[in-house]
Write a protein that holds these residues in place. Structure first.
Motif, PDB file in Angstrom:
ATOM      1  N   LEU A  99      -1.533   7.773   4.191  1.00 43.31           N
ATOM      2  CA  LEU A  99      -0.347   7.031   4.599  1.00 43.31           C
ATOM      3  C   LEU A  99      -0.349   5.635   3.972  1.00 43.31           C
ATOM      4  O   LEU A  99       0.682   5.168   3.462  1.00 43.31           O
ATOM      5  N   ALA A 100      -1.498   4.982   3.967  1.00 41.86           N
ATOM      6  CA  ALA A 100      -1.599   3.657   3.347  1.00 41.86           C
ATOM      7  C   ALA A 100      -1.289   3.733   1.859  1.00 41.86           C
ATOM      8  O   ALA A 100      -0.547   2.896   1.326  1.00 41.86           O
ATOM      9  N   VAL A 101      -1.817   4.741   1.176  1.00 41.52           N
ATOM     10  CA  VAL A 101      -1.551   4.921  -0.262  1.00 41.52           C
ATOM     11  C   VAL A 101      -0.053   5.087  -0.502  1.00 41.52           C
ATOM     12  O   VAL A 101       0.504   4.487  -1.422  1.00 41.52           O
ATOM     13  N   ASP A 160       9.306  -3.887   3.216  1.00 41.94           N
ATOM     14  CA  ASP A 160       8.641  -3.952   4.516  1.00 41.94           C
ATOM     15  C   ASP A 160       7.610  -2.839   4.673  1.00 41.94           C
ATOM     16  O   ASP A 160       6.548  -3.047   5.260  1.00 41.94           O
ATOM     17  N   VAL A 161       7.906  -1.668   4.142  1.00 40.24           N
ATOM     18  CA  VAL A 161       6.960  -0.543   4.204  1.00 40.24           C
ATOM     19  C   VAL A 161       5.692  -0.907   3.434  1.00 40.24           C
ATOM     20  O   VAL A 161       4.578  -0.639   3.889  1.00 40.24           O
ATOM     21  N   TYR A 162       5.857  -1.542   2.275  1.00 41.18           N
ATOM     22  CA  TYR A 162       4.700  -1.984   1.488  1.00 41.18           C
ATOM     23  C   TYR A 162       3.850  -2.954   2.320  1.00 41.18           C
ATOM     24  O   TYR A 162       2.627  -2.799   2.417  1.00 41.18           O
ATOM     25  N   SER A 163       4.507  -3.937   2.915  1.00 40.98           N
ATOM     26  CA  SER A 163       3.782  -4.922   3.723  1.00 40.98           C
ATOM     27  C   SER A 163       3.051  -4.258   4.880  1.00 40.98           C
ATOM     28  O   SER A 163       1.920  -4.630   5.204  1.00 40.98           O
ATOM     29  N   PHE A 164       3.677  -3.263   5.505  1.00 42.89           N
ATOM     30  CA  PHE A 164       3.014  -2.524   6.572  1.00 42.89           C
ATOM     31  C   PHE A 164       1.783  -1.799   6.035  1.00 42.89           C
ATOM     32  O   PHE A 164       0.748  -1.736   6.705  1.00 42.89           O
ATOM     33  N   GLY A 165       1.885  -1.262   4.828  1.00 48.05           N
ATOM     34  CA  GLY A 165       0.736  -0.600   4.209  1.00 48.05           C
ATOM     35  C   GLY A 165      -0.442  -1.550   4.048  1.00 48.05           C
ATOM     36  O   GLY A 165      -1.598  -1.157   4.233  1.00 48.05           O
TER      37      GLY A 165
END
Length: 110
Positions: A88-90, A22-27
């Motif tokens: 943060l995105a990275v 989910d964190v990846y998808s948020f990124g």
């Protein structure tokens, strides 16, 4: 669940979802917000179809970050703010799940 372009690499490989997926998808969503572009768009020039692959080399550069940022929000943020969101995105888009932050850390950073 499993939407191409948003799915974490480990989900694509194994079919198992985790909180870090989910964190990846948020990124991915964060990168879309920063850039004003969709994650996958075959109408963009060759080499830019996949937003993540195209943007990643620009995200760590103070000189090149503005090539990723949406021109429609120009002047509404500082370089420092842009770099903080890019960092943060990275982190969220790390291929290795253990290197992604927890979502509460993402929220604090935002």
């Amino acid at each position: 669940m499993g939407t191409y372009g948003y799915a974490a690499p480990e989900y694509v490989a194994t079919g198992h979802l985790t909180k870090k997926s989910d964190v990846y998808s948020f990124g991915v969503v964060l990168l879309e917000i920063m850039s004003g572009k969709r994650t996958l768009d075959n109408n963009r020039p060759s080499g830019e179809h996949n937003l993540i692959e195209w943007a990643k080399p620009y995200l760590n550069s103070k000189r090149r970050i503005f090539q990723v940022m949406d021109a429609r929000i120009e002047g509404q943020y500082t370089l420092r703010q842009a770099m903080k969101v890019a960092d943060l995105a990275v982190q969220c888009l790390s291929v290795e799940p253990r290197f992604r932050p927890k979502m509460d850390e993402v929220v604090r950073a935002l």
